[in-house]
Design an enzyme around this catalytic site. Structure first.
Site, short mmCIF file in Angstrom:
data_model
loop_
_atom_site.label_atom_id
_atom_site.label_comp_id
_atom_site.label_asym_id
_atom_site.label_seq_id
_atom_site.Cartn_x
_atom_site.Cartn_y
_atom_site.Cartn_z
N LYS A 1 -2.34 -1.51 -3.67
CA LYS A 1 -3.16 -0.30 -3.62
C LYS A 1 -2.26 0.92 -3.72
O LYS A 1 -1.33 1.05 -2.91
CB LYS A 1 -3.95 -0.28 -2.29
N LYS B 1 0.85 -1.19 0.00
CA LYS B 1 0.00 0.00 0.00
C LYS B 1 0.89 1.24 0.00
O LYS B 1 1.69 1.45 0.91
CB LYS B 1 -0.91 -0.01 1.23
#
Length: 323
Positions: A248, A195
């Site tokens: 992400k 992320k």
């Protein structure tokens, strides 16, 4: 002159369909829903057109629409009435996500509930853990027990998958240990282990009311310039027991999706984040692009890069697939 005739396999729609390498299916999709504790709220999020904050007492209609479209996996994000410095609302028995999960499971037993396991929506400072009074940064090790409590509370409410997203070191190991000790050894962990500290998250923070009140998240989320770091994060989470790995954001990080796919045999999840969704929506609303064609091209690009599943705010994909 001799040359290859690649166009032979593009000669008709039927031929192109037959040789197509990647496909988007409804079963690939995980649909986020923003749930608020206040009653009688269905409020469109200005920076996320077509996406709403929805009250618990109105949640059933949203779930029914998604289910009738063919969506079978939901990810809840909570907007609580009150917050504190340690995010208590994330792990209490009657927290907003716990209540939403019970409603969903009562309606549809076969609907998979993916629990976003984090504290940022519940802390009054908007960070993803406990703040150290001296460094004014998130205290990694003090935050871990709260994540474990949150995960167990979410599973007790009916969550099928735990998706820890706060990027604390050791979060997969501690949550796995906590779930196993509580007897939930069959609950998989879908780690947000890759992320990035991305600028594409802006509309989400409006939707979840989770923007940091000071500083940023660069001490725990990854530098967008780094590629090898993603593989180090992946290696750690695999050792700690993750069952699935989220990358992400997705569209600006398709190289990372491919790297993760090439270095693991667990399912890879691409998160088509809020900023990516909103840019597409804005261009479509201005008539600059064909929304359906662009969205489906984005989806298939994530599948082509190696994603097995896609988290997306665009439930219209199901309608596109039906057409």
């Amino acid at each position: 002159m001799k040359f290859d005739r690649h166009r032979r396999l593009r000669s008709s729609a039927t031929m192109r369909d037959m040789v197509r390498e990647n496909h988007v299916r409804k079963e690939d999709l995980i649909y986020p829903i923003f749930v608020v504790e206040k009653d009688d709220v269905k409020k469109e999020i200005k920076s996320l057109p077509g996406v709403y904050q929805i009250s618990l007492n109105l949640l059933e209609s949203e779930l029914k629409e998604a289910y009738d479209l063919g969506i079978r996996a939901i990810m809840f994000f909570g907007v609580p009435n009150s917050k504190d410095d340690i995010g208590t609302g994330a792990y209490i028995h009657d927290g907003v996500i716990q209540q939403a999960t019970r409603i969903a499971k009562k309606m549809y037993d076969d609907l998979l509930i993916v629990a976003d396991t984090c504290l940022c929506e519940y802390t009054d400072h908007g960070h993803c853990g406990v703040i150290d009074d001296h460094t004014h940064d998130v205290d990694n090790d003090k935050s871990l027990p709260l994540l474990v409590k949150t995960a167990i509370s979410q599973v007790e409410a009916g969550a099928d998958i735990i998706a820890p997203s706060n990027m604390m070191d050791g979060f997969v190991a501690e949550i796995r240990r906590g779930l196993d000790e509580a007897g939930y050894y069959n609950i998989p962990i879908m780690s947000y282990g890759v992320k990035y500290a991305s600028s594409f998250f802006g509309p989400f923070r409006d939707a979840a009311d989770s923007a940091p009140s000071f500083g940023d998240r660069k001490t725990y989320q990854m530098d967008p310039a780094n590629r090898l770091e993603a593989l180090r994060e992946l290696e750690s989470d695999l050792k700690e027991g993750c069952d699935m790995m989220i990358v992400k954001p997705a569209l600006s990080y398709l190289d990372i999706v491919r790297d993760v796919k090439n270095h693991t045999n667990v399912p890879v999840v691409a998160y088509n984040v809020s900023g990516e969704y909103s840019m597409t929506k804005a261009a479509a609303q201005n008539g600059w692009i064909d929304e359906e064609r662009v969205v489906m091209e984005q989806m298939v690009s994530m599948k082509r890069a190696g994603a097995d599943m896609i988290i997306t705010y665009c439930k219209d994909i199901c309608r596109y697939l039906d057409n």
